[in-house]
Design a protein around this motif. Structure first.
Motif, PDB file in Angstrom:
ATOM      1  N   ILE A   1       1.294  -1.406  -0.164  1.00  9.49           N
ATOM      2  CA  ILE A   1       0.273  -0.032  -0.291  1.00  9.49           C
ATOM      3  C   ILE A   1       1.337   1.356  -0.402  1.00  9.49           C
ATOM      4  N   LYS A   2       2.245   1.175   0.781  1.00 11.63           N
ATOM      5  CA  LYS A   2       2.995   2.222   1.170  1.00 11.63           C
ATOM      6  C   LYS A   2       3.337   2.462  -0.261  1.00 11.63           C
ATOM      7  N   SER A   3       3.763   1.783  -1.310  1.00 15.49           N
ATOM      8  CA  SER A   3       4.724   1.742  -2.846  1.00 15.49           C
ATOM      9  C   SER A   3       3.241   2.420  -3.393  1.00 15.49           C
ATOM     10  N   ALA A   4       2.191   1.558  -3.566  1.00 14.53           N
ATOM     11  CA  ALA A   4       1.264   2.491  -4.358  1.00 14.53           C
ATOM     12  C   ALA A   4       1.196   3.792  -4.023  1.00 14.53           C
ATOM     13  N   ILE A   5       0.808   4.163  -2.829  1.00 11.10           N
ATOM     14  CA  ILE A   5       0.434   5.956  -2.341  1.00 11.10           C
ATOM     15  C   ILE A   5       1.617   5.958  -3.123  1.00 11.10           C
ATOM     16  N   LYS A   6       3.120   6.429  -3.241  1.00 13.25           N
ATOM     17  CA  LYS A   6       4.105   6.710  -3.567  1.00 13.25           C
ATOM     18  C   LYS A   6       4.239   6.599  -4.915  1.00 13.25           C
ATOM     19  N   ILE A   7       3.478   5.647  -6.008  1.00 10.56           N
ATOM     20  CA  ILE A   7       3.050   6.091  -7.507  1.00 10.56           C
ATOM     21  C   ILE A   7       2.380   6.352  -7.882  1.00 10.56           C
ATOM     22  N   MET A   8       1.612   6.211  -6.715  1.00  8.67           N
ATOM     23  CA  MET A   8       0.000   6.716  -6.748  1.00  8.67           C
ATOM     24  C   MET A   8      -0.942   8.293  -6.849  1.00  8.67           C
ATOM     25  N   GLY A   9      -0.229   8.680  -5.684  1.00  8.24           N
ATOM     26  CA  GLY A   9      -0.552   9.600  -5.323  1.00  8.24           C
ATOM     27  C   GLY A   9      -2.244  10.304  -4.777  1.00  8.24           C
TER      28      GLY A   9
ATOM     29  N   CYS B   1       1.006   3.055   7.436  1.00  9.75           N
ATOM     30  CA  CYS B   1       1.556   3.116   5.896  1.00  9.75           C
ATOM     31  C   CYS B   1       2.593   4.622   5.477  1.00  9.75           C
ATOM     32  N   ASP B   2       2.583   5.113   7.314  1.00 10.22           N
ATOM     33  CA  ASP B   2       3.130   6.310   6.899  1.00 10.22           C
ATOM     34  C   ASP B   2       3.532   6.998   5.854  1.00 10.22           C
ATOM     35  N   ILE B   3       2.042   7.654   5.898  1.00 15.81           N
ATOM     36  CA  ILE B   3       0.954   8.817   6.042  1.00 15.81           C
ATOM     37  C   ILE B   3       0.337   9.946   6.730  1.00 15.81           C
ATOM     38  N   THR B   4       0.234  10.979   6.439  1.00 16.97           N
ATOM     39  CA  THR B   4      -0.173  11.931   7.739  1.00 16.97           C
ATOM     40  C   THR B   4      -1.712  11.591   7.991  1.00 16.97           C
ATOM     41  N   LEU B   5      -2.108  11.717   8.774  1.00 11.23           N
ATOM     42  CA  LEU B   5      -4.133  11.715   9.077  1.00 11.23           C
ATOM     43  C   LEU B   5      -4.172  12.657   7.510  1.00 11.23           C
ATOM     44  N   GLU B   6      -3.770  13.632   7.359  1.00  9.72           N
ATOM     45  CA  GLU B   6      -3.992  14.590   6.623  1.00  9.72           C
ATOM     46  C   GLU B   6      -4.606  13.759   5.417  1.00  9.72           C
ATOM     47  N   GLU B   7      -3.738  13.083   5.060  1.00 14.76           N
ATOM     48  CA  GLU B   7      -3.465  12.126   3.354  1.00 14.76           C
ATOM     49  C   GLU B   7      -4.729  11.252   3.376  1.00 14.76           C
ATOM     50  N   ALA B   8      -4.728  10.549   4.583  1.00 12.70           N
ATOM     51  CA  ALA B   8      -5.379   9.224   5.007  1.00 12.70           C
ATOM     52  C   ALA B   8      -6.704  10.137   5.173  1.00 12.70           C
ATOM     53  N   ILE B   9      -7.852  10.855   5.720  1.00 12.69           N
ATOM     54  CA  ILE B   9      -8.371  11.368   5.439  1.00 12.69           C
ATOM     55  C   ILE B   9      -8.642  11.743   4.176  1.00 12.69           C
ATOM     56  N   ARG B  10      -7.785  12.240   2.753  1.00 10.58           N
ATOM     57  CA  ARG B  10      -8.279  12.623   1.629  1.00 10.58           C
ATOM     58  C   ARG B  10      -8.462  11.512   1.123  1.00 10.58           C
ATOM     59  N   MET B  11      -7.681  10.147   1.177  1.00 12.79           N
ATOM     60  CA  MET B  11      -7.909   9.091   1.034  1.00 12.79           C
ATOM     61  C   MET B  11      -9.252   8.546   1.002  1.00 12.79           C
ATOM     62  N   ALA B  12      -9.749   8.802   2.283  1.00 16.25           N
ATOM     63  CA  ALA B  12     -11.653   8.094   2.503  1.00 16.25           C
ATOM     64  C   ALA B  12     -11.734   9.363   2.351  1.00 16.25           C
ATOM     65  N   THR B  13     -12.279  10.831   1.561  1.00 14.07           N
ATOM     66  CA  THR B  13     -13.278  11.555   1.315  1.00 14.07           C
ATOM     67  C   THR B  13     -13.369  11.862   0.476  1.00 14.07           C
ATOM     68  N   LEU B  14     -12.090  13.048  -0.122  1.00 14.87           N
ATOM     69  CA  LEU B  14     -12.034  13.798  -1.487  1.00 14.87           C
ATOM     70  C   LEU B  14     -11.486  13.077  -2.665  1.00 14.87           C
ATOM     71  N   TYR B  15     -10.420  11.616  -2.746  1.00 19.72           N
ATOM     72  CA  TYR B  15     -10.384  11.196  -3.225  1.00 19.72           C
ATOM     73  C   TYR B  15     -10.892  10.454  -4.007  1.00 19.72           C
ATOM     74  N   PRO B  16     -12.458   9.281  -3.204  1.00 24.74           N
ATOM     75  CA  PRO B  16     -13.420   8.562  -3.315  1.00 24.74           C
ATOM     76  C   PRO B  16     -14.240   9.535  -4.783  1.00 24.74           C
ATOM     77  N   ALA B  17     -14.592  10.593  -3.858  1.00 29.93           N
ATOM     78  CA  ALA B  17     -15.725  11.031  -4.494  1.00 29.93           C
ATOM     79  C   ALA B  17     -14.711  12.063  -5.815  1.00 29.93           C
ATOM     80  N   LYS B  18     -13.669  12.140  -5.853  1.00 34.57           N
ATOM     81  CA  LYS B  18     -13.233  12.714  -7.637  1.00 34.57           C
ATOM     82  C   LYS B  18     -13.377  11.617  -8.357  1.00 34.57           C
ATOM     83  N   ALA B  19     -12.820  10.240  -7.519  1.00 30.95           N
ATOM     84  CA  ALA B  19     -12.868   9.316  -8.510  1.00 30.95           C
ATOM     85  C   ALA B  19     -14.079   8.964  -9.369  1.00 30.95           C
ATOM     86  N   VAL B  20     -14.956   9.009  -8.580  1.00 30.40           N
ATOM     87  CA  VAL B  20     -16.704   9.151  -9.384  1.00 30.40           C
ATOM     88  C   VAL B  20     -17.261  10.460 -10.251  1.00 30.40           C
ATOM     89  N   GLY B  21     -16.384  11.633  -9.598  1.00 27.50           N
ATOM     90  CA  GLY B  21     -17.096  13.104  -9.928  1.00 27.50           C
ATOM     91  C   GLY B  21     -18.187  14.172  -9.262  1.00 27.50           C
TER      92      GLY B  21
END
Length: 379
Positions: free
Chosen positions: A257-265, A324-344
């Protein structure tokens, strides 16, 4: 109107102290400083956040069931209501009920059910995620092989007719699906995901151009990355495709997962792939004819094949931060903003911002859930 006070508000890309969130009905209408509140809204009802983190509600784009029910088992409004009420206990305010490989009759039943829900927000429903049946036998996972088949025009036309308001995602294996079918779904505004696929890198890249924008549970149910055969995983990494990831410690190693985060953002977002045992003490259940056991947080078939997960969105956020060595801010985005953006849907979901739905989660400093507000209503 209500004001959320004394919290650390996740606005934009960071947490802010001394800010107040104003809610009216289902929407966020204003953000202002605490010093301005009494002069602008002197009589407003106040919700004390008690110095907790205040974040957008979590969005789960892959949810098969929870609370003792599976969408495949009973395609009904009652099932969706149970799933939504269970989700809210874990901070998930919006989700795509996920129908895995099944009969045309059940797909049509799900389409008709969601089409006839007058206010999907009351149930937290964003639209269907149809995962299969147009997938690879080799990478079927727990899916029932007797229902796996190639896409036919008649059924695809019914999915397209239901529209993007009712069908958010269709997961398929591109190596088994004609490019014009992918194009037809994409033109209808339906997000096409590669998943349960044994495609080569080249097969994915060929079909990507016709409208593949997502990938279902990265690493799982797909051809693996190899330095000579990059497979589906390599094609996802080397693309603009966005992907869900199941951060439960069973579906993939946290290092992966850490590797995927680094590659995919921001192309990578959290999903649960949750099934019936979430929120219950059940020891087993049946998933489209397959007996699946639940033990020590893991869901698995009689042959050891993973059969969904028992992950919840709040636990997923904690796992991302802890392992996964990420900030709380990034974890929150992965659960909120990023899925929202994924489906527009980021114009209404995934942010604490005026005009957005008032879907809000309070987390304490240990990231435990303290309060949930869904469409402006305290749960």
């Amino acid at each position: 109107m209500k004001a959320i006070i004394n919290g650390e508000l996740f606005i934009g890309n960071k947490f802010y102290k001394g800010r107040v969130l104003i809610i009216k009905g289902e929407r966020i209408v204003d953000i202002l400083s605490e010093t301005e509140l009494d002069s602008i809204y002197p009589e407003i009802e106040k919700i004390d956040a008690n110095n907790n983190y205040v974040t957008p509600g979590f969005i789960d784009l892959q949810l098969n069931g929870c609370g003792g029910v599976l969408f495949n088992d009973e395609i009904s409004l009652n099932t969706l209501e149970i799933m939504h009420k269970t989700n809210l206990k874990y901070g998930c305010t919006s989700f795509t009920p996920t129908l895995i490989t099944t009969s045309d009759e059940n797909i049509e039943k799900a389409l008709n059910l969601v089409k006839n829900i007058k206010n999907k927000g009351d149930y937290g429903v964003l639209g269907l995620h149809i995962e299969g049946p147009y997938i690879s036998l080799t990478k079927k996972g727990i899916h029932n092989p007797k229902f796996i088949r190639k896409a036919d025009e008649a059924m695809i036309d019914k999915i397209v007719e239901a529209g993007k308001e009712n069908v958010t995602i269709v997961t398929l294996a591109p190596e088994n699906t004609d490019k014009m079918i992918i194009s037809k779904l994409n033109k209808a505004g339906i997000n096409v995901a590669v998943g349960h696929s044994n495609a080569t890198y080249e097969e994915v890249k060929e079909k990507e151009a016709f409208g593949i924008s997502l990938s279902t549970h990265l690493y799982n149910g797909m051809s693996s990355f190899g330095h000579r055969e990059p497979g589906v995983v390599g094609a996802v990494f080397d693309s603009d495709i966005k992907a869900g990831i199941i951060a439960d410690g069973f579906h993939c190693h946290y290092s992966a997962i850490k590797s995927a985060i680094k590659i995919m953002g921001e192309r990578l977002y959290l999903v649960t792939d949750a099934v019936a045992p979430v929120g219950t003490d059940m020891e087993y259940f049946y998933f489209e004819g397959n007996k699946v056991y639940y033990k020590d947080g893991k869901c698995f078939g009689e042959d050891g094949t993973l059969g969904g997960s028992a992950l919840t969105m709040d636990a997923g956020v904690r796992n991302l931060v802890r392992y996964c060595d990420i900030t709380l801010e990034e974890a929150i985005r992965m659960a909120t903003l990023y899925p929202a953006k994924a489906v527009g849907i980021e114009n209404e979901f995934g942010k604490l911002q005026p005009g957005h739905y008032a879907d809000i989660v309070f987390l304490d400093k240990h990231l435990n859930l303290k309060k949930v507000i869904a469409k402006g209503q305290e749960v």
